[in-house]
Design a protein around this motif. Structure first.
Motif, PDB file in Angstrom:
ATOM      1  N   PRO A   1      -9.718   0.339  -4.612  1.00 16.23           N
ATOM      2  CA  PRO A   1      -8.477   0.754  -5.286  1.00 16.23           C
ATOM      3  C   PRO A   1      -7.201   0.207  -4.652  1.00 16.23           C
ATOM      4  CG  PRO A   1      -9.961   2.625  -5.053  1.00 16.23           C
ATOM      5  CD  PRO A   1     -10.538   1.506  -4.222  1.00 16.23           C
ATOM      6  N   PHE A   2      -7.318  -0.352  -3.446  1.00 21.67           N
ATOM      7  CA  PHE A   2      -6.149  -0.881  -2.747  1.00 21.67           C
ATOM      8  C   PHE A   2      -6.026  -2.401  -2.889  1.00 21.67           C
ATOM      9  CE2 PHE A   2      -7.213   3.143  -0.924  1.00 21.67           C
ATOM     10  CZ  PHE A   2      -5.986   3.750  -0.705  1.00 21.67           C
ATOM     11  N   PHE A   3      -6.915  -3.002  -3.675  1.00 22.65           N
ATOM     12  CA  PHE A   3      -6.904  -4.459  -3.823  1.00 22.65           C
ATOM     13  C   PHE A   3      -6.038  -4.894  -5.015  1.00 22.65           C
ATOM     14  CE2 PHE A   3     -11.376  -4.611  -1.705  1.00 22.65           C
ATOM     15  CZ  PHE A   3     -10.798  -4.381  -0.476  1.00 22.65           C
ATOM     16  N   ASP A   4      -6.669  -5.170  -6.160  1.00 25.12           N
ATOM     17  CA  ASP A   4      -5.943  -5.700  -7.315  1.00 25.12           C
ATOM     18  C   ASP A   4      -4.845  -4.739  -7.764  1.00 25.12           C
ATOM     19  OD1 ASP A   4      -7.807  -7.662  -7.097  1.00 25.12           O
ATOM     20  OD2 ASP A   4      -8.737  -7.369  -9.056  1.00 25.12           O
ATOM     21  N   GLY A   5      -3.653  -5.284  -7.948  1.00 25.09           N
ATOM     22  CA  GLY A   5      -2.528  -4.486  -8.391  1.00 25.09           C
ATOM     23  C   GLY A   5      -1.803  -3.775  -7.270  1.00 25.09           C
ATOM     24  N   VAL A   6      -2.333  -3.844  -6.065  1.00 28.34           N
ATOM     25  CA  VAL A   6      -1.668  -3.234  -4.909  1.00 28.34           C
ATOM     26  C   VAL A   6      -1.293  -4.333  -3.914  1.00 28.34           C
ATOM     27  CG1 VAL A   6      -1.816  -1.535  -3.047  1.00 28.34           C
ATOM     28  CG2 VAL A   6      -2.912  -1.065  -5.255  1.00 28.34           C
ATOM     29  N   VAL A   7      -2.282  -4.896  -3.223  1.00 28.74           N
ATOM     30  CA  VAL A   7      -1.976  -5.987  -2.291  1.00 28.74           C
ATOM     31  C   VAL A   7      -2.357  -7.354  -2.862  1.00 28.74           C
ATOM     32  CG1 VAL A   7      -2.312  -4.473  -0.305  1.00 28.74           C
ATOM     33  CG2 VAL A   7      -4.220  -5.885  -1.099  1.00 28.74           C
ATOM     34  N   ALA A   8      -3.115  -7.369  -3.945  1.00 29.38           N
ATOM     35  CA  ALA A   8      -3.712  -8.634  -4.385  1.00 29.38           C
ATOM     36  C   ALA A   8      -3.508  -8.916  -5.872  1.00 29.38           C
ATOM     37  CB  ALA A   8      -5.212  -8.627  -4.079  1.00 29.38           C
ATOM     38  N   LYS A   9      -3.521 -10.207  -6.183  1.00 31.37           N
ATOM     39  CA  LYS A   9      -3.557 -10.627  -7.579  1.00 31.37           C
ATOM     40  C   LYS A   9      -4.985 -10.857  -8.047  1.00 31.37           C
ATOM     41  CE  LYS A   9      -2.908 -15.591  -6.582  1.00 31.37           C
ATOM     42  NZ  LYS A   9      -2.074 -16.782  -6.847  1.00 31.37           N
ATOM     43  N   LYS A  10      -5.900 -11.037  -7.080  1.00 32.37           N
ATOM     44  CA  LYS A  10      -7.285 -11.305  -7.425  1.00 32.37           C
ATOM     45  C   LYS A  10      -8.199 -10.957  -6.257  1.00 32.37           C
ATOM     46  CE  LYS A  10     -10.664 -12.951  -9.976  1.00 32.37           C
ATOM     47  NZ  LYS A  10     -11.098 -12.268 -11.216  1.00 32.37           N
ATOM     48  N   THR A  11      -9.360 -10.405  -6.588  1.00 34.34           N
ATOM     49  CA  THR A  11     -10.391 -10.116  -5.594  1.00 34.34           C
ATOM     50  C   THR A  11     -11.586 -11.023  -5.831  1.00 34.34           C
ATOM     51  OG1 THR A  11      -9.749  -7.787  -5.419  1.00 34.34           O
ATOM     52  CG2 THR A  11     -11.968  -8.352  -4.692  1.00 34.34           C
ATOM     53  N   ILE A  12     -12.033 -11.710  -4.795  1.00 35.01           N
ATOM     54  CA  ILE A  12     -13.275 -12.478  -4.863  1.00 35.01           C
ATOM     55  C   ILE A  12     -14.349 -11.628  -4.193  1.00 35.01           C
ATOM     56  CG2 ILE A  12     -14.500 -14.577  -4.216  1.00 35.01           C
ATOM     57  CD1 ILE A  12     -11.847 -16.033  -4.144  1.00 35.01           C
TER      58      ILE A  12
ATOM     59  N   ILE B   1       0.842  -1.195   0.000  1.00 32.30           N
ATOM     60  CA  ILE B   1       0.000   0.000   0.000  1.00 32.30           C
ATOM     61  C   ILE B   1       0.879   1.247   0.000  1.00 32.30           C
ATOM     62  CG2 ILE B   1      -1.591   1.373   1.392  1.00 32.30           C
ATOM     63  CD1 ILE B   1      -3.007  -1.201   2.166  1.00 32.30           C
ATOM     64  N   ALA B   2       1.931   1.242   0.813  1.00 38.29           N
ATOM     65  CA  ALA B   2       2.828   2.403   0.866  1.00 38.29           C
ATOM     66  C   ALA B   2       3.455   2.669  -0.492  1.00 38.29           C
ATOM     67  CB  ALA B   2       3.908   2.175   1.920  1.00 38.29           C
ATOM     68  N   GLU B   3       3.831   1.604  -1.204  1.00 37.68           N
ATOM     69  CA  GLU B   3       4.555   1.766  -2.458  1.00 37.68           C
ATOM     70  C   GLU B   3       3.643   1.925  -3.675  1.00 37.68           C
ATOM     71  OE1 GLU B   3       7.315  -1.463  -2.774  1.00 37.68           O
ATOM     72  OE2 GLU B   3       8.735  -0.517  -1.382  1.00 37.68           O
ATOM     73  N   ARG B   4       2.441   1.322  -3.638  1.00 35.03           N
ATOM     74  CA  ARG B   4       1.600   1.302  -4.833  1.00 35.03           C
ATOM     75  C   ARG B   4       0.223   1.914  -4.644  1.00 35.03           C
ATOM     76  NH1 ARG B   4       2.084  -5.106  -6.429  1.00 35.03           N
ATOM     77  NH2 ARG B   4       4.320  -5.388  -6.035  1.00 35.03           N
ATOM     78  N   GLY B   5      -0.181   2.138  -3.412  1.00 36.04           N
ATOM     79  CA  GLY B   5      -1.539   2.576  -3.145  1.00 36.04           C
ATOM     80  C   GLY B   5      -1.818   4.002  -3.597  1.00 36.04           C
ATOM     81  N   PRO B   6      -3.097   4.311  -3.863  1.00 38.89           N
ATOM     82  CA  PRO B   6      -3.489   5.648  -4.316  1.00 38.89           C
ATOM     83  C   PRO B   6      -3.842   6.599  -3.178  1.00 38.89           C
ATOM     84  CG  PRO B   6      -5.358   4.177  -4.517  1.00 38.89           C
ATOM     85  CD  PRO B   6      -4.214   3.339  -3.988  1.00 38.89           C
TER      86      PRO B   6
ATOM     87  N   MET C   1       3.718 -14.147  -0.310  1.00 34.62           N
ATOM     88  CA  MET C   1       2.727 -13.652  -1.266  1.00 34.62           C
ATOM     89  C   MET C   1       2.262 -12.249  -0.872  1.00 34.62           C
ATOM     90  SD  MET C   1       0.558 -17.183  -1.785  1.00 34.62           S
ATOM     91  CE  MET C   1      -0.589 -16.501  -2.982  1.00 34.62           C
ATOM     92  N   ALA C   2       2.164 -12.003   0.439  1.00 34.09           N
ATOM     93  CA  ALA C   2       1.817 -10.656   0.894  1.00 34.09           C
ATOM     94  C   ALA C   2       2.907  -9.673   0.487  1.00 34.09           C
ATOM     95  CB  ALA C   2       1.619 -10.644   2.406  1.00 34.09           C
ATOM     96  N   ASP C   3       4.178 -10.070   0.656  1.00 29.65           N
ATOM     97  CA  ASP C   3       5.291  -9.199   0.276  1.00 29.65           C
ATOM     98  C   ASP C   3       5.252  -8.866  -1.213  1.00 29.65           C
ATOM     99  OD1 ASP C   3       6.155  -9.353   2.895  1.00 29.65           O
ATOM    100  OD2 ASP C   3       7.737 -10.826   2.476  1.00 29.65           O
ATOM    101  N   ALA C   4       4.847  -9.856  -2.028  1.00 34.01           N
ATOM    102  CA  ALA C   4       4.846  -9.679  -3.481  1.00 34.01           C
ATOM    103  C   ALA C   4       3.555  -9.054  -4.006  1.00 34.01           C
ATOM    104  CB  ALA C   4       5.074 -11.031  -4.161  1.00 34.01           C
ATOM    105  N   GLY C   5       2.605  -8.745  -3.133  1.00 35.23           N
ATOM    106  CA  GLY C   5       1.331  -8.195  -3.581  1.00 35.23           C
ATOM    107  C   GLY C   5       0.499  -9.203  -4.359  1.00 35.23           C
ATOM    108  N   GLN C   6       0.602 -10.482  -3.979  1.00 33.08           N
ATOM    109  CA  GLN C   6      -0.057 -11.555  -4.728  1.00 33.08           C
ATOM    110  C   GLN C   6      -1.092 -12.305  -3.886  1.00 33.08           C
ATOM    111  OE1 GLN C   6       0.620 -12.568  -8.233  1.00 33.08           O
ATOM    112  NE2 GLN C   6       1.084 -10.401  -7.971  1.00 33.08           N
TER     113      GLN C   6
ATOM    114  N   VAL D   1      -7.784 -12.289   3.850  1.00 33.00           N
ATOM    115  CA  VAL D   1      -6.922 -12.524   2.693  1.00 33.00           C
ATOM    116  C   VAL D   1      -6.371 -13.948   2.724  1.00 33.00           C
ATOM    117  CG1 VAL D   1      -6.305 -10.082   2.611  1.00 33.00           C
ATOM    118  CG2 VAL D   1      -4.817 -11.670   3.843  1.00 33.00           C
ATOM    119  N   PHE D   2      -6.116 -14.483   1.540  1.00 33.18           N
ATOM    120  CA  PHE D   2      -5.478 -15.790   1.400  1.00 33.18           C
ATOM    121  C   PHE D   2      -4.074 -15.594   0.852  1.00 33.18           C
ATOM    122  CE2 PHE D   2      -9.954 -17.131   1.150  1.00 33.18           C
ATOM    123  CZ  PHE D   2      -9.951 -18.234   1.992  1.00 33.18           C
ATOM    124  N   GLY D   3      -3.100 -16.265   1.469  1.00 32.92           N
ATOM    125  CA  GLY D   3      -1.741 -16.223   0.965  1.00 32.92           C
ATOM    126  C   GLY D   3      -0.728 -16.220   2.087  1.00 32.92           C
TER     127      GLY D   3
END
Length: 316
Positions: free
Chosen positions: A159-170, A22-27, A137-142, A131-133
């Protein structure tokens, strides 16, 4: 919609990775505000993130200076304590309608429902978002994130899910746009964790059986790497390498795992069934707790199975 000010509360293995991304990629607007009950942990983490983060010395500061507050703590009691501290804090306004709380902890569905009701009574939004992982995976945002709640609250967090902390949102609303029971997210997380924990137990038994039968663990690990590469192949390596009993800090602590199994068993009983595999896995984890204490990791079920087969708990 303007960028929100964001705080992160709780810096365990998963929380550190999620807050980093979030610090590095979040909006968000401005630095990510970090709060942890042990302030030194927040300070150490903030040092790694540099100017992209700042430390809140108190929970009051973290909440008052933020619009969106993420929490990720170990169990229901820890979440209850944080919620009570926020709602009992006289330094915070009675009207919290400008705040949205996003909880990424693994808790019982009823705990999520109770938390939403308590925040709603003060006007705040709430999203249950386990979250699952694994920590890597948390470190890699996956991670896989599982949000549930009122759509207005979910949209603020999305906006903080896919592409920030996650690879996929259910999204449990299934795209219907309807408000959904926050307990559904916690239910999916708890039941999903039984699959992970039970499979780790089966893997441990297979590895010990391979060794006891004379086959050896090598061929089984090679097959696993081809048939099911990824997390469970990694667990096999952690078991056979001895990492399961030599590491100082667990990646998935035994007490938290057993808490998840208790929640799953309770959910199943409400539906009129018994999860027998859960009972077996819990018995192995109980043996891990007796051997390693609260620092026991779930991969140490391998040691528990070895001990049950007349071998040493440690394999080296």
């Amino acid at each position: 919609m303007s960028s929100p000010r964001v705080a992160w509360v709780g810096l365990g293995n998963i929380g550190r990775g999620m807050s980093l991304n979030i610090a590095e990629r979040g909006p968000q607007s401005g630095p990510l505000l970090l709060y942890n009950r042990t302030t030194s942990r927040a300070t150490t983490h903030a040092t790694k993130l540099g100017q992209k983060s700042a430390v809140a010395d108190t929970l009051t500061e973290a909440v008052s200076r933020s619009d969106l507050i993420f929490t990720c703590v170990g169990d229901d009691a820890a979440l209850d304590a944080i919620v009570a501290a926020i709602l009992d804090d006289k330094a915070l306004p009675q009207d919290l309608s400008s705040k949205t709380f996003v909880d990424c902890s693994t808790v019982h569905p009823d705990t999520s429902r109770k938390t939403e009701a308590l925040f709603a009574a003060r006007g705040a939004g709430f999203v249950a978002c386990p979250v699952f992982g694994a920590p890597n995976m948390a470190d890699a945002g996956q991670l896989i994130v599982v949000p549930a709640g009122k759509q207005a609250a979910i949209e603020k967090a999305r906006p903080f899910f896919d592409g920030v902390v996650a690879k996929k949102t259910i999204d449990l609303s299934g795209g219907s746009g309807e408000d959904i029971d926050v307990g559904r997210a916690s239910m999916l997380k708890v039941l999903g964790n039984t699959f992970i924990l039970n499979t780790v137990g089966v893997l441990a038994e297979s590895l010990v059986a391979a060794e006891a039968s004379g086959l050896g663990v090598g061929p089984l690990k090679e097959w696993l790497g081809l048939f099911a590469p990824g997390p469970f192949a990694n667990y096999a390596e952690r078991m056979t390498s001895g990492d399961y009993y030599t590491r100082e800090e667990p990646l998935f602590a035994v007490d938290l795992a057993r808490k998840d199994l208790r929640h799953a068993s309770g959910i199943a009983k409400e539906g009129g069934m018994t999860m027998r595999n859960v009972e077996v896995t819990d018995s192995l984890l109980r043996d891990v707790k007796e051997e390693k204490g609260e620092k026991g990791d779930i991969a140490a079920v391998y040691g528990a199975v070895r001990k049950g087969a007349g071998m040493e708990f440690g394999n080296q």
